[in-house]
Motif scaffolding. Structure first.
Motif, short mmCIF file in Angstrom:
data_model
loop_
_atom_site.label_atom_id
_atom_site.label_comp_id
_atom_site.label_asym_id
_atom_site.label_seq_id
_atom_site.Cartn_x
_atom_site.Cartn_y
_atom_site.Cartn_z
N GLU A 43 7.20 0.67 2.64
CA GLU A 43 6.96 1.65 3.70
C GLU A 43 5.62 1.42 4.39
O GLU A 43 5.30 2.11 5.36
CB GLU A 43 7.01 3.07 3.11
N ASP A 44 4.83 0.43 3.91
CA ASP A 44 3.53 0.16 4.54
C ASP A 44 3.68 -0.78 5.74
O ASP A 44 2.70 -1.26 6.28
CB ASP A 44 2.53 -0.43 3.52
N ALA A 48 0.81 -1.22 0.00
CA ALA A 48 0.00 0.00 0.00
C ALA A 48 0.85 1.27 0.00
O ALA A 48 0.31 2.37 -0.04
CB ALA A 48 -0.91 0.00 1.23
N ARG A 49 2.14 1.13 0.05
CA ARG A 49 3.04 2.29 -0.02
C ARG A 49 4.23 1.90 -0.90
O ARG A 49 4.35 0.75 -1.32
CB ARG A 49 3.58 2.68 1.37
N THR A 50 5.14 2.82 -1.08
CA THR A 50 6.27 2.53 -1.96
C THR A 50 7.12 1.36 -1.45
O THR A 50 7.34 1.20 -0.25
CB THR A 50 7.18 3.76 -2.17
#
Lengths: 334, 382
Positions: free
Chosen positions: A272-273, A252-254
């Motif tokens: 990063e999630d 969900a993040r980079t």
């Protein structure tokens, strides 16, 4: 299934960079070496099998008296046929050391070329390819250094052009069935991927276009390119044709790091999630198409991950680092 | 790493500072017209054209120490005064709030929306001053011009640069602790549920393609989080629904905001090392400060208007206690520049210059005769 092992404490917390963990395990020894970037310094440490830290060293880039050391972007071990070198990339410089970080054998100052004032000069992206070490730069150019079997006579051999935006990561793999030849994939901030064949001269084989999102991390395995993107996707391409075979909405993040366990084709993705995922890659023997299976997911609570590596070639254990975290977290399979 | 980070850092920290000051002015029952004057003075100094010009030049970020000095000056741009302890607490609140906002931004580009949220609120404070409003709108235009076309890669680099600036700061803020966005160890909660960033798909899908690039199979996997699709994208125009709540004012008059100083980080070794060792960056930082503050036009304190002291704590005793009990490693070691009129300061500087030639060189400096080091030594004596 994996379980948490004892963490290894760090002197300084890990910086919010991509690919911020390097692991070296030499077949001859039981010791494991870890490299993490803190900011203006990088920490190299060795630990015994149980995770007990043994020796540690801090490295910095010294550019002059009275000037503070520049920020380091990456630290990575390069395993070459006759030696192992530790490479450090930073703003303004590339430095190479003996594998324990005790002695610097070479340094290279980055050339400002046609940089505008709105650009910082830095190097990022490190990989070994046969007897070369390739390092990416802010301009998109890749520097190819020729490394002798021993000694300090390292020479900048070639500069590869293929990217227009800063390089993020480089991965290499020995070409199957051929000695002295390797394939290399390079990635940049705009998501463009280039596949190269190395030799005395590097040739560009394929160029895979980006889609407006950075590609912070890339891996190469048996003719497959695995790329992790800023929008949390992992994509698998055929390295020869550049065709997209698999697209995973993995995070969900980079994505901050990808790693491969080459003996079994396991892929590790960290983002990063706060999640780490492990995937099994394979090729369909009939169609030749790439297939993937999800093996395991791990949540490292409240931690923006910044580095992840398998600790052995069969993927039985892995380690991760996180922003602001002053320890290396370890996991091993049960 | 990115030379475009300073404007975003400065404006967002400035915005947080105004939120806290506004809350304290109301809590301390400062008369409305005085409170408005303070905020107006600070905002007009912040958005001064010459200052903004310096700020927007491509440059590296300087240390927290150097930046703190700029806010010290800014906070004293009006008739309000703050003691060191209150200024320390103010800076703690500002930095932890913006650190939280950067960390929780769904996309790196969303830091621009956070900045716009701050600017929108700032405009709310100065509704009756068209001149200052115009200055803020002008800054808005500049932000759009510079950041409007930056790539996702460049925003990611800005994000990384900001996070490196905020590394190892774990001060606990009572509002954050109460709202459960910060853990008792000082680390922020990173939720694994809610909407995904705009442009990201909800994790859990594997798509297989054939040679012609057509999707031939779609399977799922268990991601572990509880995400949903993003509803809409925030507006980057001068006016619009930003969607993102980060950067909006979280303080209200009734919520006292405390910070906890003890047991912030077990890993103090690296931090203390930074503070004890002589700082070789000081010279570059001073040049930066001189340039930046040269553009700041501090209003001369008008004669009959009496100043007042703002306290960030609930009582004077608390403030005194905080000053005495602040841990060594969290001291900002502020270069104390008093907010006197420039004329007076120049005379003082000249006097000390004269004295300096006779006295011994300070031991710390490596290059003893350079201009920057003299300036550093002088400022320590002011």
């Amino acid at each position: 299934m994996y379980r948490r092992e004892r963490s290894i404490p760090l002197r300084g917390s890990a910086a919010a960079l991509s690919n911020n963990l390097s692991v070296l395990q030499l077949p001859a020894s039981d010791l494991m070496h870890f490299g993490v970037v803190h900011g203006p310094s990088a920490q190299i440490l060795s630990s015994a099998p149980g995770g007990m830290p043994l020796a540690q060293r801090q490295l910095q880039v010294k550019v002059g008296v009275g000037v503070s050391p520049p920020l380091i972007t990456q630290v990575h071990w390069c395993v070459l046929p006759f030696r192992v070198l530790l490479v450090l990339t930073s703003h303004r410089r590339i430095q190479m050391y003996e594998s324990d970080g005790s002695l610097m054998v070479y340094w290279h100052a980055l050339d400002s070329g046609d940089a505008s004032s709105a650009q910082t000069l830095f190097a990022r992206g490190i990989a070994a390819s046969v007897h070369f070490i390739c390092v990416g730069t802010w301009s998109g150019r890749i520097l190819v250094f020729d490394i002798p079997a021993k000694g300090t006579n390292i020479v900048l051999n070639e500069e590869l052009a293929g990217h227009q935006t800063p390089i993020t990561d480089i991965a290499t793999e020995r070409a199957q069935g051929q000695d002295g030849v390797a394939d290399m994939v390079t990635a940049d901030d705009s998501g463009v991927l280039c596949v190269w064949r190395s030799g005395t001269v590097f040739t560009l084989l394929t160029r895979i276009p980006g889609f407006g999102v950075p590609c912070p991390s890339v891996q190469l395995w048996q003719g497959m390119v695995a790329a992790g993107y800023g929008n949390g996707q992992v994509r698998l391409y055929d390295a020869t044709t550049g065709a997209l075979h698999v697209q995973i909405s993995a995070h969900a993040r980079t994505i901050c790091a990808l790693d491969l366990a080459p003996e079994v084709g396991k892929l590790l993705s960290a983002a990063e999630d706060t999640f780490v995922h492990i995937w099994k890659l394979s090729r369909n023997p009939e169609s030749g198409s790439i297939e993937v299976e999800h093996c395991h997911g791990e949540c490292v609570s409240d931690t923006q991950l910044c580095g992840a590596r398998f600790c052995d070639p069969s993927g039985c254990s892995f380690a991760v680092t996180g922003y602001d975290l002053a320890e290396i977290l370890r996991f091993s399979s049960v | 790493m990115s030379v475009r980070t300073l404007p975003l850092l400065f404006l967002n920290l400035g915005g947080e500072m105004l939120y806290v000051l506004d809350q304290r002015l109301r809590a301390q029952n400062i008369p409305g017209d005085k409170a408005r004057k303070v905020l107006n003075d600070i905002i007009s100094t912040m958005f001064n054209r010459k200052f903004m010009e310096e700020l927007f030049k491509p440059q590296e970020l300087y240390s927290k120490k150097a930046l703190r000095t700029v806010y010290d000056r800014l906070a004293h741009a009006s008739i309000m005064r703050l003691n060191q302890a209150s200024m320390d607490k103010l800076y703690d609140l500002m930095t932890m709030a913006f650190k939280y906002q950067v960390l929780l931004c769904p996309r790196p580009k969303d830091v621009l929306l956070v900045t716009f949220n701050h600017l929108d609120s700032i405009k709310g404070f100065i509704q009756d001053s068209p001149t200052i409003l115009h200055q803020v709108d002008e800054t808005f235009r500049q932000l759009t011009e510079i950041y409007g076309n930056l790539s996702a890669g460049e925003f990611q680099m800005i994000r990384q640069t900001l996070l490196i600036f905020f590394q190892d700061l774990h001060i606990r803020v009572s509002t954050f602790l109460k709202d459960k966005v910060q853990n008792s160890n000082g680390r922020f909660v990173l939720p694994v549920s809610g909407p995904v960033p705009w442009g990201t798909e909800v994790p859990g899908v594997i798509r297989i393609f054939n040679d012609k690039g057509e999707e031939v199979k779609k399977t799922g996997f268990k991601h572990g989080g509880n995400y949903v699709a993003a509803q809409k994208e925030g507006a980057f125009e001068l006016y619009g629904d930003r969607v993102l709540k980060l950067g909006t004012n979280m303080y209200s008059a009734n919520r006292p905001v405390e910070t906890h100083m003890s047991a912030t980080s077990k890993n103090l070794a690296s931090k203390t090392q930074e503070n004890i060792a002589p700082n070789p960056l000081a010279k570059e930082e001073l040049n930066f400060l001189a340039r930046l503050m040269g553009g700041m036009e501090i209003k001369k304190t008008s004669g009959p208007e009496p100043g007042f002291r703002l306290n960030l704590f609930t009582t004077d005793e608390e403030e005194e206690h905080a000053a005495l009990s602040r841990p060594e490693e969290l001291s900002y070691e502020v270069i104390n520049i008093q907010a006197t009129q420039d004329q007076q300061r120049n005379e003082e500087l000249a006097r000390i210059m004269g004295e300096f030639e006779i006295t011994e060189q300070p031991e710390i400096t490596e290059q003893s005769t350079s201009k920057g080091d003299d300036l550093l030594a002088m400022m320590d004596r002011l």
